[in-house]
Every structure is written in structure tokens, then in C-alpha cells.
Design an enzyme around this catalytic site. Structure first.
Site: not given
Length: 422
Positions: A318, A349
Site C-alpha cells: 500500500n 481504516h
């Protein structure tokens, strides 16, 4: 999920068309901005229905902040509003779906838009509100000197290439792409006359797109086979825990963690291919003279699977989110930058407890790995055999540390996480 894949495949076709028929030599920047924005809005509505209103509300709220807030505070206000709205949506999403994860729900695009909003705000603050000598070389390169127009702002946040699955990119890079300066700027970094060229070459993204689509296809096949057959939940099954030796449990933990990766590889590689197909993502020329199209790449699979340190692993996983965290948090944190960066990552998140188990554990693993490397590695550099032993041991330890750290991220809830830790 079907809508998600359909949108991304259609975006891929639209990207090829966009590059060929609406290239900078065929259309003005305003037309390119408008097309990218309108198609992005259409994809969002098609994929997420009325939930897409959350994307547009957040975008317009922050456009107001960007134009009305004072420059010294623009990055703070934008960060608070964007992260606050995202967190409220995460809370409502958890309330609606409980612990069910919809891989294509609206929170994914909202997370990407939050990254872009806060990135632009920080870079605008750097460009207008700070002196050049206060900035790092990277901050100085990416600093935005003027507030964007409404069309530029909407295009950057809602363009069809990245609205569904990202990745986040820097505002100046995106504007340079729309205006046709993106590739040219990178090519000027190389002395082509010394290489025998009379003029600048014209690199094509087709090869990079085909390569990434092949990885996407392989990832999809692995997802449909491995991921279904090796669920993370099995490692906390009572019968498995009672009858399986400890080392075998560790081995199976590695297998199920590997099986959880293909869906991320699929989504990120496809998103990268879409941007490349539109002509965006050129990063320059490597030492071998090969044209590189990895400016927006979110992962380096080889470096992930061969990582011999926790730092190397997370730097190649990521990647664009790691760059965002560095831009808005790590480089600006007044104290404890590592801890604050991991906490922000968890908050971004969502609010599932498993995220916080993962990222709080990540703080400890990062500090421990850094200490071990600084204190032990130099003892193993005196000979090739010792270095090989060091690399093998640290690869095993790194992979198991990652498995141990990310398992709660997949499990989400407290009870299975504690059972797993026990």
C-alpha cells in the site's frame, strides 16, 4: 463486487479512449478535466447508488474550507473535517453491517478522497503558508502555490481513473498529467542527446498495462481458489487448536495470510493499470534505460514476498497510503511520529477493534525490528555465508511477524483476536 469489477473494466476501456482521443494534443485541459470528472461521478453513482452522496458532500465541504480557511490553518481544518466525516461513516457502516465487510461499500472511495483532500491541503499550506527553506526537498517539489479552481479540484478528487479504488496521487502530478506535461517533465531529467536521441522519446504505457493486467488475472484466479479454501477463521477453530502442533499452526498462519493477499493485489494492480492506460503514472527512466510506469503503484510484490525486515515489508505494501501518511502525519508530527502514524492509519481504516490490534502491534514490531537491525546486523556483514544466514532468518521472522500483526486486521473483532493471540 460485480459493479466494482464492471466499473473498473469499463474505466480501463475509457482510459485507453481518453489517452488516444482526448490526449493533450487533441483536447484542452478543461475538456479533459470535465470528462474525467463526469465519468468519475457516473461510476460512483453506478457502483454505490445513493451512498455516493457521502463522497460529494465531503468533497464540497472541503472545497468551502479550502477557499475560506486561512492558509496557516487550512491543513488542520481540512484534516479534522475529512477524517471526522470518514470516521462517522465508518461508525454508521459498522452499525449497519456489524462485522460484515462489503469489499465494495462506499467507505473505500471515501478513504481515497480523504487522502486526496488532506494531501492537497497540506501541499497548499506548504506552497503558500511556509517559506521554501522550511520545507524538505520533497515538500518543496510538491508544494501547491495557488488554490485550484472548482473544475481542477473536482477532477483531482473525482476522476474516473481513481474514484473507485484509488490510488491517491499528488495534486501537481495530476495537473501536469491533464495538461500534458507529466511525461515530458520526467523525460527532461535524462540527457537524451548522450543516448543518441535527436528528440525526446514517446513512451507508451501499453506494455506496462498488459503486464499489470496479467498480474491482475493471476491474482483473481488465486483469490477464487486460495482465499476461499484457506479462511483466516480456521486458525482459531477449536479442533485445529487442540490437534495441531505449534509449528504447524505457524505454518498454516503463513498460508492463510498469503491467501488473504490476492484480493488486494487484484484491486491495486487493476487500478494502477487503469491510470497507466490513460497515460498517467510515468515515473521516468531507470538505470537500464527502461521506461517506468510505477509512479502510482501501490505495491511491489517481489519486495513484499522477499522482505527481510518489517520496514521493507510495509514500505512496499500500500505504497501510496504510506506516502500519504508520511506527508500528512510523519513529517509534521511534533512528537512520536512513528506511533502517531500507526494510530492515524488505524483510524483511517475504520473503527473495528482488529485494526487497532494490528496497528498498535505494528508500533512495537517496528521499534523492535529497528533495534535488532541497528544492534545485530553489522555482525553478519563480514562474510557472504553469514549474510545469507542473516537474510534467511530475518525473512522467516519478518514473514511470521507480519502474519502475527495482520491477523486481527482480517478477523476484526476482539474475541477471535484474543483467541488467536492465546
Amino acid at each position: 463486487q460485480i459493479n466494482f469489477v464492471a466499473c473498473q473494466l469499463f474505466a480501463l476501456l475509457a482510459a485507453f479512449w481518453f489517452r488516444i482521443y482526448l490526449g493533450p494534443s487533441h483536447a484542452s485541459s478543461a475538456v479533459r478535466h470535465a470528462f474525467a470528472t463526469l465519468f468519475g461521478i457516473y461510476f460512483a453513482v453506478f457502483c454505490f447508488g445513493w451512498y455516493s452522496i457521502h463522497l460529494f458532500v465531503l468533497v464540497m465541504m472541503n472545497y468551502g474550507i479550502m477557499n475560506m480557511a486561512s492558509i496557516p490553518n487550512i491543513h488542520r481544518y481540512s484534516f479534522i473535517v475529512a477524517m471526522g466525516y470518514l470516521t462517522l461513516c465508518h461508525i454508521s457502516r459498522m452499525y449497519i453491517f456489524h462485522y460484515g465487510i462489503l469489499t465494495t461499500d462506499f467507505s473505500g472511495p471515501l478513504m481515497i478522497i480523504t487522502q486526496k483532500i488532506t494531501t492537497l491541503a497540506c501541499q497548499l499550506h506548504d506552497g503558500i503558508g511556509r517559506q521554501a527553506e522550511e520545507l524538505t526537498a520533497e515538500q518543496n517539489r510538491l508544494a501547491v502555490k495557488t488554490r485550484p479552481s472548482l473544475l481542477e479540484y473536482l477532477s483531482y478528487l473525482l476522476n474516473f481513473m481513481s474514484i473507485i479504488a484509488g490510488p491517491c496521487s499528488n495534486y501537481k502530478d495530476y495537473i501536469a498529467f491533464i495538461e500534458g506535461r507529466h511525461v515530458h517533465m520526467k523525460l527532461l531529467e535524462v540527457n537524451w542527446k548522450q543516448k543518441g536521441y535527436d528528440r525526446l522519446p514517446d513512451p507508451s504505457p501499453t506494455g506496462a498495462v498488459m503486464y499489470k493486467l496479467c498480474i491482475t488475472l493471476v491474482s483473481l484466479i488465486l483469490f477464487l481458489t486460495l482465499t476461499k479454501n484457506f479462511p483466516m477463521a480456521y486458525i482459531i477453530d477449536n479442533e485445529f487448536l487442540d490437534k495441531t502442533p505449534f509449528l504447524s499452526r505457524l505454518g498454516y498462519l503463513y498460508v492463510v495470510t498469503q491467501a488473504a493477499k490476492p484480493k488486494y493485489y487484484f484491486a491495486w494492480m487493476l487500478a494502477d493499470a487503469v491510470n497507466n492506460a490513460a497515460g498517467y503514472g510515468f515515473s521516468g527512466v531507470d538505470e537500464k534505460g527502461t521506461f517506468r510506469w510505477d509512479l502510482l503503484s501501490n505495491l511491489n510484490i517481489w519486495n513484499i514476498e522477499t522482505a527481510t525486515s518489517f520496514k521493507m515489508y510495509i514500505e512496499n505494501w500500500n505504497i501510496q497510503t504510506a506516502a500519504w501518511l508520511k506527508c500528512v502525519c510523519y513529517d509534521r508530527a511534533p512528537w512520536y511520529p512513528t506511533a502517531l502514524t500507526f494510530i492515524l492509519s488505524a483510524l483511517w481504516h475504520g473503527i473495528y477493534p482488529g485494526y487497532y490490534f494490528t496497528f498498535l502491534t505494528g508500533i512495537l514490531i517496528t521499534l523492535a525490528a529497528r533495534a535488532i537491525r541497528n544492534n545485530c546486523r553489522h555482525y553478519f556483514l563480514s562474510s557472504v555465508p553469514l549474510k545469507i544466514v542473516y537474510d534467511v532468518v530475518t525473512w522467516v521472522v519478518t514473514q511470521l511477524a507480519v502474519c502475527y500483526t495482520v491477523a486481527p486486521f482480517v478477523m476484526l473483532a476482539v474475541e477471535p483476536t484474543i483467541k488467536f493471540y492465546k
